[in-house]
Design a protein around this motif. Structure first.
Motif, mmCIF file in Angstrom:
data_model
loop_
_atom_site.group_PDB
_atom_site.id
_atom_site.type_symbol
_atom_site.label_atom_id
_atom_site.label_comp_id
_atom_site.label_asym_id
_atom_site.label_seq_id
_atom_site.Cartn_x
_atom_site.Cartn_y
_atom_site.Cartn_z
ATOM 1 N N LEU A 1 34.909 32.022 40.222
ATOM 2 C CA LEU A 1 35.785 32.299 41.367
ATOM 3 C C LEU A 1 36.745 31.142 41.613
ATOM 4 O O LEU A 1 37.936 31.346 41.864
ATOM 5 C CB LEU A 1 34.946 32.557 42.628
ATOM 6 C CG LEU A 1 34.305 33.948 42.688
ATOM 7 C CD1 LEU A 1 33.240 34.013 43.779
ATOM 8 C CD2 LEU A 1 35.358 35.026 42.924
ATOM 9 N N SER A 2 36.243 29.900 41.513
ATOM 10 C CA SER A 2 37.172 28.773 41.753
ATOM 11 C C SER A 2 38.181 28.686 40.604
ATOM 12 O O SER A 2 39.350 28.356 40.811
ATOM 13 C CB SER A 2 36.423 27.459 41.980
ATOM 14 O OG SER A 2 36.005 26.924 40.770
ATOM 15 N N GLY A 3 37.765 29.050 39.383
ATOM 16 C CA GLY A 3 38.720 29.085 38.261
ATOM 17 C C GLY A 3 39.814 30.116 38.516
ATOM 18 O O GLY A 3 40.995 29.859 38.300
ATOM 19 N N LEU A 4 39.409 31.287 39.018
ATOM 20 C CA LEU A 4 40.410 32.337 39.300
ATOM 21 C C LEU A 4 41.394 31.867 40.361
ATOM 22 O O LEU A 4 42.587 32.141 40.273
ATOM 23 C CB LEU A 4 39.729 33.616 39.779
ATOM 24 C CG LEU A 4 39.011 34.465 38.746
ATOM 25 C CD1 LEU A 4 38.552 35.771 39.371
ATOM 26 C CD2 LEU A 4 39.899 34.755 37.530
ATOM 27 N N ALA B 1 35.990 36.244 33.830
ATOM 28 C CA ALA B 1 36.754 36.638 35.013
ATOM 29 C C ALA B 1 38.231 36.717 34.653
ATOM 30 O O ALA B 1 38.674 36.107 33.672
ATOM 31 C CB ALA B 1 36.534 35.618 36.122
ATOM 32 N N HIS B 2 38.980 37.459 35.502
ATOM 33 C CA HIS B 2 40.366 37.752 35.116
ATOM 34 C C HIS B 2 41.224 38.025 36.334
ATOM 35 O O HIS B 2 40.763 38.600 37.319
ATOM 36 C CB HIS B 2 40.351 39.004 34.219
ATOM 37 C CG HIS B 2 41.643 39.299 33.520
ATOM 38 N ND1 HIS B 2 42.551 40.211 33.999
ATOM 39 C CD2 HIS B 2 42.175 38.805 32.380
ATOM 40 C CE1 HIS B 2 43.586 40.270 33.159
ATOM 41 N NE2 HIS B 2 43.394 39.425 32.174
ATOM 42 N N MET C 1 51.495 36.054 35.535
ATOM 43 C CA MET C 1 50.881 36.782 34.427
ATOM 44 C C MET C 1 49.370 36.665 34.484
ATOM 45 O O MET C 1 48.843 35.871 35.236
ATOM 46 C CB MET C 1 51.360 36.178 33.107
ATOM 47 C CG MET C 1 52.788 36.486 32.781
ATOM 48 S SD MET C 1 53.020 38.107 32.070
ATOM 49 C CE MET C 1 53.978 38.905 33.300
ATOM 50 N N CYS C 2 48.710 37.442 33.672
ATOM 51 C CA CYS C 2 47.255 37.495 33.727
ATOM 52 C C CYS C 2 46.627 36.129 33.474
ATOM 53 O O CYS C 2 47.214 35.274 32.807
ATOM 54 C CB CYS C 2 46.743 38.459 32.660
ATOM 55 S SG CYS C 2 47.508 40.066 32.738
ATOM 56 N N GLY C 3 45.420 35.956 34.017
ATOM 57 C CA GLY C 3 44.692 34.699 33.815
ATOM 58 C C GLY C 3 43.256 34.992 33.426
ATOM 59 O O GLY C 3 42.676 35.995 33.849
ATOM 60 N N ILE C 4 42.683 34.094 32.610
ATOM 61 C CA ILE C 4 41.320 34.287 32.103
ATOM 62 C C ILE C 4 40.484 33.051 32.409
ATOM 63 O O ILE C 4 40.968 31.925 32.254
ATOM 64 C CB ILE C 4 41.356 34.477 30.554
ATOM 65 C CG1 ILE C 4 41.889 35.851 30.199
ATOM 66 C CG2 ILE C 4 39.994 34.226 29.933
ATOM 67 C CD1 ILE C 4 41.998 36.092 28.688
#
Ligand code: M6R
Length: 614
Positions: free
Chosen positions: A18-21, A75-76, A1-4
């Protein structure tokens, strides 16, 4: 599912986002995007496909000025619902072409069509097919220099669920976050704030976090956090410590998260039962249930709801509750429960099982049961998740982060905790202290049983090698082994794409047997216990129709071994606890088949880690 993910602070935002994504990739997604803000502008990079493609776009951008100076961004990762997984439908979405407002969103805006028609009538044009762009344009249309105010007004017009992070060009350094039914965690660092839909994206930066409640909205400016409700009342939310380490969310030398999580199970189960088993008193200590003995005695039925793997675990609870507690127990698919107008009331304990604590159907079932006056308990892994909060009482699994989409350690921890619930109810009714001690000891022995199975991995690989080429297969079992068959088939189909079906062994003759031939292997749960002899007869029926057979058998059971083509051994133990070692054996079997077939094990096609939409 989507991530934020969102960031505001002293550091350069792009690499952090970017590393969080990347840490959110496990949730499953099909496009990704980033927006960065500076004093004067917001810029967006979006791409269908993987996070690495967005990274390439950013790195190859000839204008690096914003990228190298921005300290604020969002970011998403998107898992397509409204509109296909294209670059234009990817988040972030902007309020107009020269964006005043940019936002990312998890969840679903149910009345987006009505809102879109209204905005189009006002002269706005839309680039994407998404419900999220409608929210961005609505917020933009209400914006008068205060993003908190505009988003509050917009969300008061919205029906549906959301986890949101927004930015406005005129308010550099500011993020506005909001939630209803889709989680938002605010990670508080010394000179920065990182927000995310899930703690795994912030854990490398801080373990100090605030979990927003439903209908909270917060303005974050650097390290200043102003939380309000959507009715504009100021509220304060306590920060708490995220209770797992960053290493827990790494692969730790394993080829896949799934394999790591399979091997973590002895420790995960130890954590799930630690301090909760009293072998001397033959009882379980489950303070999270918050039920006095008198209240327990008044409960006449256990109703278990969940989806997928969690539903399979629930079936084990049904058997154990009826066996040991002499109490009615039913397990129900959460989506059915929510729409079926179920008969529940104050004498029912509804146990909602969910690894993520965010599954939309399970959450809706909890709300429905609450509405009807039932007692609710959550059996959840993710601390602070929506189901855990909604349930109000319950037991955390303490399995640690489960990153692989295919659930493994959550299932075995769920079963272990459900057996403790059964023990507690049994002792509050007819079970003697002596029987209680045996039951408690059997639960305490589960981690060692799993260790025994894990030692047989090489043997299981040999069997997997023989079966990796088939495209279909059946799993059969009876009694406690029926949920194991269901879970075995689910695991195999999820990660290897082999068409696998599970049947109660007695059902074979009622239809499925028509499909048996040399191309339809049958995996039979044949460990010793009630029903095993009958399943053995079913295996003979399968062999008579040329089906290749695998038996999960009790160590040293030569009769069972000789009745199948290949055997996988598990240690001898009571039938109700053998669910766990038998399942672990099948997890390894599925894992190695998928590995041999070269599948994307941790992120199987089309699947998401938590299903937060219907
Ligand atoms: O987070 P939950 O336990 O509520 O998730 C329920 C199912 O979506 C989940 O178990 C799913 O079936 C897994 N992919 C199974 O491996």
């Amino acid at each position: 599912m989507c991530g934020i993910v969102g960031y505001t602070g002293k550091r350069i935002a792009a690499p952090l986002l970017l590393s969080g994504l990347r840490r959110l990739e496990y949730r499953g997604y099909d496009s990704a995007g980033i927006a960065l803000a500076t004093e004067h502008a917001i810029r967006l990079w979006k791409k269908e496909g993987k996070v690495s493609e967005v990274k390439n776009e950013i790195e190859s951008d000839p204008d690096q000025s914003i990228i190298s100076t921005s300290h604020t961004g969002i970011a998403h990762t998107r898992w397509a619902t409204h509109g296909p997984p294209t670059t234009v439908n990817a988040h972030p979405h902007k309020g107009n072409s020269d964006p005043k407002v940019v936002l990312v969103h998890n969840g679903i805006i149910e009345n987006y069509r009505v809102l879109r028609t209204k905005l189009e009538a006002e002269g706005r044009t839309f680039l994407s097919e998404t419900d999220t762009e409608v929210l961005a344009q609505l917020t933009d249309s209400l914006y008068q220099g205060d993003l908190l105010d505009a988003l509050t007004k917009a969300l008061n017009q919205v029906e549906g669920t959301f986890g949101i992070v927004a930015m406005a060009t005129a308010e550099p350094g500011v993020l506005v976050v909001a939630r209803r039914g889709s989680p938002i965690v605010i990670g508080i660092g010394p000179e920065e704030t990182i927000v995310a839909s899930d703690a795994s994206a912030i854990i490398t930066h801080t373990r100090n976090a605030i979990y927003l409640d439903d209908n909270d909205i917060a303005k974050i400016n650097g390290v200043e956090i102003d939380i309000r409700t959507l009715t504009s009342a100021r509220v304060s939310r306590e920060a708490s410590e995220i209770d797992w380490s960053p290493e827990a969310a790494e692969k730790g030398g394993y080829e896949h998260y799934m394999l790591k999580e399979i091997f973590e199970q002895p420790d995960a189960i130890r954590n799930a039962i630690r301090g909760r088993i009293d072998v001397d008193k033959g009882n379980a200590i489950l303070s999270g249930l918050n039920l006095e003995p008198r209240e327990m005695a008044e409960i006449s039925r256990l109703l278990v709801v969940g989806c997928g793997t969690s539903l399979n675990a629930g079936l084990v609870a049904e058997y154990a509750t009826e066996d040991f507690c002499g109490m009615h127990a039913e397990v129900e698919q959460a989506a059915e429960f929510r729409y079926r107008n179920p008969i529940v009331g104050s004498k029912d304990l509804v146990v909602a099982i969910s690894q993520s604590g965010e599954t939309a159907d399970t959450l809706a079932a909890v709300c429905e049961a609450k509405e009807k006056g039932a007692l609710i308990a959550g059996l959840v892994n993710v601390v602070g998740s929506t189901i855990a909060r909604e349930a109000g009482r319950g037991i955390y699994l303490h399995a640690g982060p489960e990153i692989s989409v295919a659930s493994t350690k959550a299932f075995t921890c769920q079963v272990s905790v459900l057996l403790m619930i059964a023990l507690k109810f049994a002792r509050s009714r007819r079970m003697s202290i002596e029987s209680g001690r045996c039951f408690a000891k059997a639960i305490a022995d589960i981690p060692a049983l799993v260790e025994e199975v894990l030692k047989t991995e090489d043997e299981i690989i040999k069997v997997a090698e023989k079966f990796a080429q088939y495209d279909h297969c059946f799993f059969i079992g009876r009694g406690y082994m029926f949920p194991v068959a269901l879970e075995g088939a689910l695991k195999l189909k999820e990660i290897s794409y082999i068409h696998a079906e599970a049947y109660h062994a007695a059902e074979l003759k009622h239809g499925p047997i028509a499909l048996l031939d040399e191309n339809m292997p049958v995996i039979a749960l044949l460990n010793q216990g009630p029903g095993m002899e009958k399943t053995m007869s079913n295996v003979h029926e399968c062999k008579a129709r040329s089906a290749p057979t695998v038996g999960v058998i009790t160590q040293g059971d030569e009769e069972a071994r000789s009745s199948v083509d290949y055997a996988i051994e598990i240690p001898a133990c009571p039938m109700h606890t053998s669910v766990v070692p038998a399942t672990v054996a099948l997890q390894l079997f599925s894992y190695h088949i998928a590995r041999i077939r070269g599948c994307s094990i941790d992120q199987p096609r089309n699947l998401a880690k938590s299903v937060t939409v219907e």
